[in-house]
Design an enzyme around this catalytic site. Sequence first.
Site, PDB file in Angstrom:
ATOM      1  N   CYS A 179     -57.041  55.500  65.527  1.00 55.98           N
ATOM      2  CA  CYS A 179     -56.002  56.534  65.396  1.00 55.98           C
ATOM      3  C   CYS A 179     -55.583  56.755  63.951  1.00 55.98           C
ATOM      4  O   CYS A 179     -54.424  56.496  63.596  1.00 55.98           O
ATOM      5  CB  CYS A 179     -54.749  56.143  66.190  1.00 55.98           C
ATOM      6  SG  CYS A 179     -55.042  55.993  67.931  1.00 55.98           S
ATOM      7  N   ASN A 229     -58.892  50.857  62.442  1.00 55.59           N
ATOM      8  CA  ASN A 229     -59.081  49.455  62.790  1.00 55.59           C
ATOM      9  C   ASN A 229     -59.654  48.639  61.638  1.00 55.59           C
ATOM     10  O   ASN A 229     -60.422  49.152  60.827  1.00 55.59           O
ATOM     11  CB  ASN A 229     -60.091  49.347  63.947  1.00 55.59           C
ATOM     12  CG  ASN A 229     -59.541  49.911  65.226  1.00 55.59           C
ATOM     13  OD1 ASN A 229     -58.616  49.374  65.792  1.00 55.59           O
ATOM     14  ND2 ASN A 229     -60.111  51.018  65.681  1.00 55.59           N
ATOM     15  N   HIS A 251     -54.690  47.510  62.045  1.00 52.36           N
ATOM     16  CA  HIS A 251     -55.365  48.615  61.365  1.00 52.36           C
ATOM     17  C   HIS A 251     -55.306  48.364  59.863  1.00 52.36           C
ATOM     18  O   HIS A 251     -54.407  47.678  59.377  1.00 52.36           O
ATOM     19  CB  HIS A 251     -54.700  49.940  61.722  1.00 52.36           C
ATOM     20  CG  HIS A 251     -54.951  50.355  63.150  1.00 52.36           C
ATOM     21  ND1 HIS A 251     -54.565  51.557  63.670  1.00 52.36           N
ATOM     22  CD2 HIS A 251     -55.584  49.705  64.171  1.00 52.36           C
ATOM     23  CE1 HIS A 251     -54.929  51.637  64.946  1.00 52.36           C
ATOM     24  NE2 HIS A 251     -55.540  50.531  65.278  1.00 52.36           N
TER      25      HIS A 251
END
Lengths: 314, 314
Positions: A244, A253, A213
């Site tokens: 998330c 991401n 991420h």
Amino acid sequence: MSPKLPAKARIREVGPRDGFQNEPEIISTADKIALINQLARTGLDRIEIASFVRADIIPQLADAVEVLNGVDIPEHIALTVLVPNNRGLDNALKVRERFHEVAMFVSASETHNKRNVNRAIDESMADNEIVAKRIDSEGLRPTAVIATAFGCPFEGKVPMARTLEIAEQFAAVGCAEIGFGDTTGMAHPAYVFDIFSAAIDRLPGVEIAAHFHNTRGQGLANAYAALQAGCTSFESSFGELGGCPVPAGSTGNIATEDLINMFHEMGVATGVNLPAVIDAARAAQSVLGRKLTSHCIVAGPVDWHPDGTATGCH
Amino acid sequence: MSPKLPAKARIREVGPRDGFQNEPEIISTADKIALINQLARTGLDRIEIASFVRADIIPQLADAVEVLNGVDIPEHIALTVLVPNNRGLDNALKVRERFHEVAMFVSASETHNKRNVNRAIDESMADNEIVAKRIDSEGLRPTAVIATAFGCPFEGKVPMARTLEIAEQFAAVGCAEIGFGDTTGMAHPAYVFDIFSAAIDRLPGVEIAAHFHNTRGQGLANAYAALQAGCTSFESSFGELGGCPVPAGSTGNIATEDLINMFHEMGVATGVNLPAVIDAARAAQSVLGRKLTSHCIVAGPVDWHPDGTATGCH
């Protein structure tokens, strides 16, 4: 000369699952199908397309079956679905012929696993063992991702030995591929190099994958470090969708187009057409009605020659 | 084990010059002074504070003298001013006692140099030789940055030999420090490693500095590669402000807080207080009235433990 890098790397596009999952407004099934069909024509050969989770928990993915039945995917592409548990697999197998790989997951930290799937790690792994065997017996490819592999927002650092132990458990139950997920952006390149070097060394024959991420802007630095360690398998999301975002408002991401741009510039082949992925990210931007955070969606590939530049700068 | 990294690195904060310069709305002198005073209390020991350029070309920096006279800077900090030519130095020397270093610049590509300062590279370098000698004779420290060192948006790739030749010319006229600027975000880590390794090898005794932009998201990957090559001197901008965003809408400089966060996580000391820099970036956000693009301004340092996380993710 610079550290030797692999000649090529594989990218799994996870936007249709990981990206869409985090969108607060429901995306229509037709829009999802159109975006996936577009991604499937960019040279990508792996797409994570859906998650079989409870619709009351993640309403955005409630149309997983409709999406899988609706897409038109070229033969060479492997589709992955995510299942949180054995019941998820039951649901996925209702459309068994529409995908090729199944991804399981668990967190490397107890607190995150509890909050993420409401179970202890041991309970998740016991279930994952059953799931892995069923996937294999169905002739599908079992894969896994270890969340919070680089740190947990609740527990802090996670011991490398613990993360590697979980990876070995997944390998022991037959996972062909094991990803290390930087769930909330706590990885840094030096650690990435060490854990990927160790995992590749300890798990011969298993595909070791990176799922980074960009929470704190280090996503591509981590990808570079993973490449240096010999990792050739990466997950990313077009437009930098999803992942998330924690804390709220963070990016998630790494963007597929930014990752591919860096790889291609360094001579690491991916087989993906960069402008075509940028086009798909722009299409997602239109569908979602907001600016996405990927860099190449704005700046384009490096071979663009814009007309102007500021003055008195460097 | 991971490639050995330097134990510490120096950061020059360039936001007050490079960041403010690119703001379309004029920032009041009082706001500039307040932000600089705040930055000067974060542990940073180098700040690029102003540029002596023609006010009709860059009105945002027309108050350079007022800013330099107005700030309250602790003794340990070295202030840098940028001068595009000998006339710029004349103006800077009117407040000679208010700064410590002077930065010159030139582009590695003819087209960019022409568009940036309306001169051929040779003309710029002839002027820079005069400027460097005057800086030295004033007891100030001469420094330089080479723009488009990693590629030019008009000409494309710039030969490494050409960039290194210009660096050697700067060294020959007494520059104590030479920076390599990725003006429009065309650098990639493998090239960064090679050119920094070569520059450090060929210019012993000269401080080789990295000035990266995050245009295509690779800013921190490039910083990591430069560290691996032995570079210990970096320029960055709080809040990810500025950096000649090309193409329009792109991000520019790497964010000081994102760079420091990565360095500290890897055990590379900077002497800078990360939360204090994040506070300064948030203050800039308030002054400018818009969300800035740095990552840590949203996500905070990695030791933050947010309350929530999404479910069913990794």
